[in-house]
Design an enzyme around this catalytic site. Structure first.
Site, PDB file in Angstrom:
ATOM      1  N   ALA A 113       1.126  -0.950  -0.221  1.00 46.38           N
ATOM      2  CA  ALA A 113      -0.203   0.007   0.240  1.00 46.38           C
ATOM      3  C   ALA A 113       0.894   1.229   0.528  1.00 46.38           C
ATOM      4  O   ALA A 113       1.306   1.827   1.270  1.00 46.38           O
ATOM      5  CB  ALA A 113      -0.938   0.255   1.200  1.00 46.38           C
ATOM      6  N   ASP A 202      -2.353  -7.810  -4.425  1.00 41.94           N
ATOM      7  CA  ASP A 202      -2.379  -6.012  -4.769  1.00 41.94           C
ATOM      8  C   ASP A 202      -4.209  -5.426  -4.317  1.00 41.94           C
ATOM      9  O   ASP A 202      -4.441  -6.511  -3.908  1.00 41.94           O
ATOM     10  CB  ASP A 202      -2.331  -5.784  -6.755  1.00 41.94           C
ATOM     11  CG  ASP A 202      -0.837  -5.490  -6.509  1.00 41.94           C
ATOM     12  OD1 ASP A 202      -0.144  -5.635  -5.391  1.00 41.94           O
ATOM     13  OD2 ASP A 202      -0.670  -5.871  -7.742  1.00 41.94           O
ATOM     14  N   ASP A 204      -5.755  -3.115  -4.881  1.00 38.83           N
ATOM     15  CA  ASP A 204      -6.274  -3.090  -5.737  1.00 38.83           C
ATOM     16  C   ASP A 204      -7.609  -3.966  -6.206  1.00 38.83           C
ATOM     17  O   ASP A 204      -8.269  -4.201  -7.462  1.00 38.83           O
ATOM     18  CB  ASP A 204      -6.523  -1.932  -7.823  1.00 38.83           C
ATOM     19  CG  ASP A 204      -5.618  -2.900  -7.466  1.00 38.83           C
ATOM     20  OD1 ASP A 204      -4.802  -4.166  -7.576  1.00 38.83           O
ATOM     21  OD2 ASP A 204      -4.436  -2.020  -9.103  1.00 38.83           O
ATOM     22  N   HIS A 224      -3.604 -14.873 -15.695  1.00 41.99           N
ATOM     23  CA  HIS A 224      -4.752 -13.657 -16.306  1.00 41.99           C
ATOM     24  C   HIS A 224      -6.580 -13.758 -17.145  1.00 41.99           C
ATOM     25  O   HIS A 224      -5.754 -14.379 -17.657  1.00 41.99           O
ATOM     26  CB  HIS A 224      -3.481 -12.948 -17.546  1.00 41.99           C
ATOM     27  CG  HIS A 224      -3.463 -11.225 -17.366  1.00 41.99           C
ATOM     28  ND1 HIS A 224      -4.846 -10.560 -17.567  1.00 41.99           N
ATOM     29  CD2 HIS A 224      -2.451 -10.778 -16.668  1.00 41.99           C
ATOM     30  CE1 HIS A 224      -4.385  -9.377 -17.895  1.00 41.99           C
ATOM     31  NE2 HIS A 224      -3.672  -8.807 -17.025  1.00 41.99           N
ATOM     32  N   GLU A 294       5.288  -8.315 -13.231  1.00 47.32           N
ATOM     33  CA  GLU A 294       4.758  -9.435 -14.164  1.00 47.32           C
ATOM     34  C   GLU A 294       5.397  -9.934 -15.127  1.00 47.32           C
ATOM     35  O   GLU A 294       5.634 -10.931 -15.291  1.00 47.32           O
ATOM     36  CB  GLU A 294       3.521  -8.661 -14.930  1.00 47.32           C
ATOM     37  CG  GLU A 294       2.198  -9.863 -15.108  1.00 47.32           C
ATOM     38  CD  GLU A 294       0.696  -9.035 -15.226  1.00 47.32           C
ATOM     39  OE1 GLU A 294       0.189  -9.071 -14.199  1.00 47.32           O
ATOM     40  OE2 GLU A 294       0.407  -8.749 -16.032  1.00 47.32           O
TER      41      GLU A 294
END
Ligand SMILES: *[C@@H]1O[C@H](CO)[C@@H](O)[C@H](O)[C@H]1NC(C)=O
Length: 342
Positions: A113, A202, A204, A224, A294
């Site tokens: 964060a 993550d 989000d 993904h 990534e």
């Protein structure tokens, strides 16, 4: 008065003993209601915590698996290197939970964060509190450049949380790249003592449905959601040989999302150490891989195959709609109150 041999018994009926008898009766009534209360409370507590109570009281009833019946026929549920791909309908949570209970694994969930992303932390953690590893021993780790802002969030969580101070990064790309180094460092310092598994997610992400022990594995990557039906040529691998994340045109199994990976602490250490070294080498050569960390994760997973793969259910985004093979959306990923690159 006539002396009697049965004095003990006869005395009981004498007036001076009556008050004591009453007291005894009252006491025993209180005692019984108190015991009933305690037993009731304990039973209620045990029922409320049913899956969390040790394996002794945990019994699972289920139909015998039928060898002639595939759990799903619309999707691949086993990679060519025999790692399970976790989809809704392919596992029995109770059986997995039973196994989990026997081992009492300690699970860490680390989430970065930094900067503006602190805004998203409250929703992330409160959804994790509700849906992540229900009944499991989970500890949260928040890596942040602004510990005071995190503390001021007034988080409604009961599980333990540790704040890890990280440097202030110049931009979002540096921050996500730096994550590998943070996790590697903390694995040496903390995680090897405190945890069996570490999940790296993550901020989000908002969990919408249960994410349980079915995701645990030695080294686990997530497909993904934007590329799971794409041919190899469309996968956004790093194709420049000058980068350490380079993957040749004729290679690549799946494209993995870096916003959700996990594994045992030693395997996560190897993964983050390797990715961080490659990121450092790229940096020394003035290269930034196509999709940040990534790209490096995908390179790593190509030559160190995951032992379990999560279906896109685990990293779904509402913006991608509702295709038939996504039977459950376990998360909504990527809703932001601001643009990614700012
Ligand atoms: C990680 O550890 C190395 C070696 O101790 C140190 O140089 C580096 O600054 C640390 N990085 C972070 C992000 O904590």
């Amino acid at each position: 008065m006539i002396p009697c041999t049965n004095c003990i018994y006869s005395n009981i009926n004498r007036p001076e003993y009556k008050p004591r008898m009453k007291m005894f009766k009252d006491f025993s009534k209180t005692h019984v209601s108190f015991l009933t209360f305690i037993l009731g409370t304990m039973t209620g507590f045990l029922i409320s915590k049913w899956p969390e109570v040790g394996s002794l009281s945990w019994r699972t009833d289920y139909n015998k698996p039928d060898i002639a019946k595939a759990p799903r026929s619309d999707v691949m549920i086993l990679t060519p290197w025999l790692a399970p791909i976790v989809w809704e309908g392919t596992f029995n949570h109770d059986i997995l939970m039973e196994e989990y209970q026997r081992n009492s694994y300690r699970i860490g969930l680390i989430v970065p964060a930094v900067g503006k992303y602190i805004k998203l932390l409250k929703k992330f953690l409160e959804s994790a509190e509700r849906y992540f590893m229900k009944g499991g021993m989970v500890k949260y780790y928040v890596s942040t450049d602004r510990p005071d802002e995190v503390k001021a969030l007034n988080l409604d969580i009961k599980r333990p949380m540790k704040i890890i101070k990280v440097p202030e990064y110049s931009d979002w790309h540096q921050a996500v790249m730096g994550r590998m180094e943070v996790i590697k460092n903390q694995t040496e310092l903390l995680f090897h003592k405190e945890l069996d598994y570490l999940a790296c997610l993550d901020t989000d992400i908002v969990m919408l449905n249960p994410i349980g022990v079915e995701i645990l594995g030695e080294m686990v990557g997530a497909l993904h959601p934007g590329y799971y039906h794409s041919p190899r040529k469309d996968l956004p691998y790093e194709r420049r040989p000058i980068s350490q994340a380079f993957i040749p045109e004729d290679e690549g199994d799946f494209y993995y999302q870096s916003n959700f990976f996990l594994g045992t602490v030693p395997r996560i250490y190897q993964l983050t150490k390797a990715c961080n070294e490659n990121i450092m080498k790229d940096r020394a050569n003035g290269i930034h891989a196509k999709v940040d960390e990534e790209s490096h994760l995908n390179k790593y997973f190509l030559y160190n195959k995951p032992t379990k793969v999560l279906s896109p259910e685990y990293i779904w985004s509402n913006s991608l709609g509702s295709p038939k093979d996504i039977k459950i959306k376990r998360v909504n990923h990527g809703d932001k109150p601001f643009k990614k690159d700012t």
